[in-house]
Design an enzyme around this catalytic site. Structure first.
Site, PDB file in Angstrom:
ATOM      1  CB  THR A 133      -0.916   0.009   1.234  1.00  0.00           C
ATOM      2  OG1 THR A 133      -0.109  -0.139   2.416  1.00  0.00           O
ATOM      3  CG2 THR A 133      -1.921  -1.131   1.181  1.00  0.00           C
ATOM      4  CD  GLU A 134       4.952  -0.471   0.437  1.00  0.00           C
ATOM      5  OE1 GLU A 134       5.724  -1.268   0.984  1.00  0.00           O
ATOM      6  OE2 GLU A 134       3.999  -0.830  -0.307  1.00  0.00           O
ATOM      7  CB  VAL A 135       1.858   3.920  -4.551  1.00  0.00           C
ATOM      8  CG1 VAL A 135       3.187   3.391  -5.074  1.00  0.00           C
ATOM      9  CG2 VAL A 135       0.752   2.887  -4.709  1.00  0.00           C
ATOM     10  CB  ILE A 137       0.779   6.515   2.696  1.00  0.00           C
ATOM     11  CG1 ILE A 137       1.968   5.533   2.626  1.00  0.00           C
ATOM     12  CG2 ILE A 137      -0.465   5.819   3.223  1.00  0.00           C
ATOM     13  CD1 ILE A 137       2.473   5.104   3.998  1.00  0.00           C
ATOM     14  CG  PHE A 139       7.114   4.963   1.727  1.00  0.00           C
ATOM     15  CD1 PHE A 139       8.183   5.835   1.738  1.00  0.00           C
ATOM     16  CD2 PHE A 139       7.298   3.695   2.265  1.00  0.00           C
ATOM     17  CE1 PHE A 139       9.413   5.471   2.267  1.00  0.00           C
ATOM     18  CE2 PHE A 139       8.517   3.320   2.792  1.00  0.00           C
ATOM     19  CZ  PHE A 139       9.576   4.212   2.791  1.00  0.00           C
TER      20      PHE A 139
END
Length: 262
Positions: A133-135, A137, A139
């Site tokens: 899920t980084e992208v 937030i 990241f």
């Protein structure tokens, strides 16, 4: 409280991420503790297999976002040191001398999902969700991308890493991200059965050499890969395990790594 709890039962060591109140988020301290425990277990002669799991209802929610927020005011060098600490953990798993099974007792998200993918096997309880899920937030899933690409290839990796979506464990199996999903009540028995098989049916030295082979081959050209594999093939023939295994097979006896009663 120990950040990583170790329990050794016969040839199986279970390492439990122990920050359930933080959903086993990968803080710098937890990453360091896990590296230390892995090193200690690697030196434990009787341990043949490592099981990695999480305390509570979640395997790991990934990076500790509160810690990342504090690092936003850190220098580039300080952030690089923190990133290198995480990369060192993933490299340690890639070159670990013993097989590692991820026991996904719940959700595995972002770096937590990457941790599962870095293991040799990942078995999830039904109802678990996985994803990067980084992208979502702002990241970047930089370190885990190395292992995701190796596991599922570019097409699936782009879908997972660019969309940042969470998927059910069943879809993760279909995509090849993890190996198996079972009902929660069957998770322990399934993991233990695989651990017992690895501990009693395989040669310790052959597994260690094969794990390193699998870590190194993807980055080599065809000619370099064949040259490397040829050297490993020749070296394997001279190991004590190979000699004992072939002798046991020809004499119709159990190899030395299969203990009486197994």
């Amino acid at each position: 409280m120990e950040l990583v709890h170790v329990q050794i039962e016969g040839p199986v060591a279970t390492l439990t991420l122990n920050r359930p109140e933080k959903r086993n988020a990968l803080s710098g301290a937890l990453v360091t503790a896990l590296r230390q425990k892995l090193t200690a277990v690697a030196d434990h002669a009787e341990v043949r297999v490592v099981v990695l799991t999480g305390a509570g209802k979640v395997f790991s929610a990934g990076a500790d976002l509160a810690e990342l927020a504090r690092l936003q005011t850190a220098t580039t060098e300080e952030n690089l040191a923190d990133s290198e600490r995480l990369a060192a953990l993933f490299r340690q798993l890639a070159y670990y001398p013993k097989p590692v099974i991820a026991r996904l007792n719940g959700h595995a998200i972002a770096g937590g999902c990457g941790l599962a993918v870095a293991c040799d096997f990942a078995i999830a309880a039904a109802g678990s969700k996985l994803g990067f899920t980084e992208v979502r937030i702002g990241f970047v899933p930089a370190i885990v991308a190395t292992f995701v690409l190796r596991r599922v290839g570019e097409t699936v990796a782009r879908d997972l890493l660019l969309r940042g979506r969470l998927i059910e464990a069943e879809e993760a199996v279909r995509l090849g991200l993890i190996h198996q999903v079972v009902p929660g009540e069957a998770l322990d028995a399934t993991v233990q059965a695989l651990a017992r098989e690895l501990a009693t049916e395989t040669s310790p030295s052959a597994v260690a050499m094969t794990r390193r082979l699998l870590a190194d081959l993807p980055g080599l050209s065809l000619d370099a890969a064949l040259a490397y594999a040829t050297r490993v093939n020749a070296l394997a023939r001279g190991t004590a395990d190979c000699k004992a295994g072939i002798r046991a097979f020809l004499e119709k006896q159990d190899p030395p790594w299969r203990k009486p009663g197994d």
